[in-house]
Design an enzyme around this catalytic site. Structure first.
Site, PDB file in Angstrom:
ATOM      1  N   ASP A   1       0.844  -1.192   0.000  1.00 44.76           N
ATOM      2  CA  ASP A   1       0.000   0.000   0.000  1.00 44.76           C
ATOM      3  C   ASP A   1       0.879   1.242   0.000  1.00 44.76           C
ATOM      4  O   ASP A   1       2.090   1.168   0.273  1.00 44.76           O
ATOM      5  CB  ASP A   1      -0.885   0.036   1.245  1.00 44.76           C
TER       6      ASP A   1
ATOM      7  N   ASP B   1       1.180   4.639   2.083  1.00 51.88           N
ATOM      8  CA  ASP B   1       0.762   5.380   3.277  1.00 51.88           C
ATOM      9  C   ASP B   1       1.229   6.819   3.138  1.00 51.88           C
ATOM     10  O   ASP B   1       2.395   7.073   2.806  1.00 51.88           O
ATOM     11  CB  ASP B   1       1.357   4.751   4.539  1.00 51.88           C
TER      12      ASP B   1
END
Length: 205
Positions: A130, A132
């Site tokens: 992911d 962030d």
């Protein structure tokens, strides 16, 4: 070090001898190699900062305390920017969203694995990583503005988790863009549900 460390800042200078005696061997190796630690939200004694140590795998994470006097270098998320097109979705996503975050006229930057890899060059990312991010919101960020930004980030080539950093703590953009009246504010004292992440709570007399 004149700058006060903030959550998500990367710090260099912690040494293995500053770890507790029962710290795992991988944490000793990380610090012996000169890797940075990341500032986390927690209360600690004056002259110290709460940090997290990152190992090679997801299960290698250790909470620790670092003396502020040991800090030799500090990098904040907003000092980290993509060096060029990346071959991983998280790095491509960072390049994709940079202009829209710049357009908010607020400081922002990558955290987590992307921030760590940009700061150190150590390849911790993979195809499923992911992205962030944090966005410094010293002034209130309207909920409709949050919904617009969340929708724009959804077009990126990987999942993005963005934290709105307020003077009182951090709230997830995804929550602030939602319909719930109360949202979870993360701060050094812990997490609590609030109506307004920018409004200090009244203390009991």
């Amino acid at each position: 070090m004149n700058k006060t460390p903030k959550p998500h800042d990367l710090l260099w200078g912690m040494t293995p001898d500053q770890l507790p005696a029962n710290a795992p061997a991988w944490a000793w190796q990380v610090l012996a190699a000169g890797h940075p630690v990341v500032v986390r939200r927690a209360l600690c004694e004056p002259g110290h900062v709460a940090v997290g140590i990152r190992g090679a795998s997801r299960d290698q994470r250790l909470a620790a305390i670092m003396p502020i006097r040991s800090i030799r270098r500090l990098l904040s998320p907003e000092q980290l920017r993509p060096l060029g097109p990346g071959d991983l979705p998280a790095l491509r996503a960072l390049e994709t969203v940079a202009s829209m975050l710049d357009a908010t006229d607020r400081s922002w930057g990558p955290t987590g694995g992307v921030g760590f890899q940009l700061a150190t060059g150590i390849p911790v990312l993979h195809a499923a990583s992911d992205l962030d991010l944090l966005l410094r919101t010293r002034e209130p960020f309207e909920r409709q503005q949050a919904r617009t930004l969340l929708a724009a980030l959804a077009e990126a080539p990987c999942r993005i988790d963005l934290q709105l950093e307020t003077p009182l703590g951090a709230v997830a953009l995804r929550e602030w863009a939602g319909e719930s009246r109360r949202v979870l504010l993360k701060c050094a004292e812990g997490a609590r549900l609030v109506d307004n992440p920018w409004q200090p709570m009244e203390r009991a007399a």
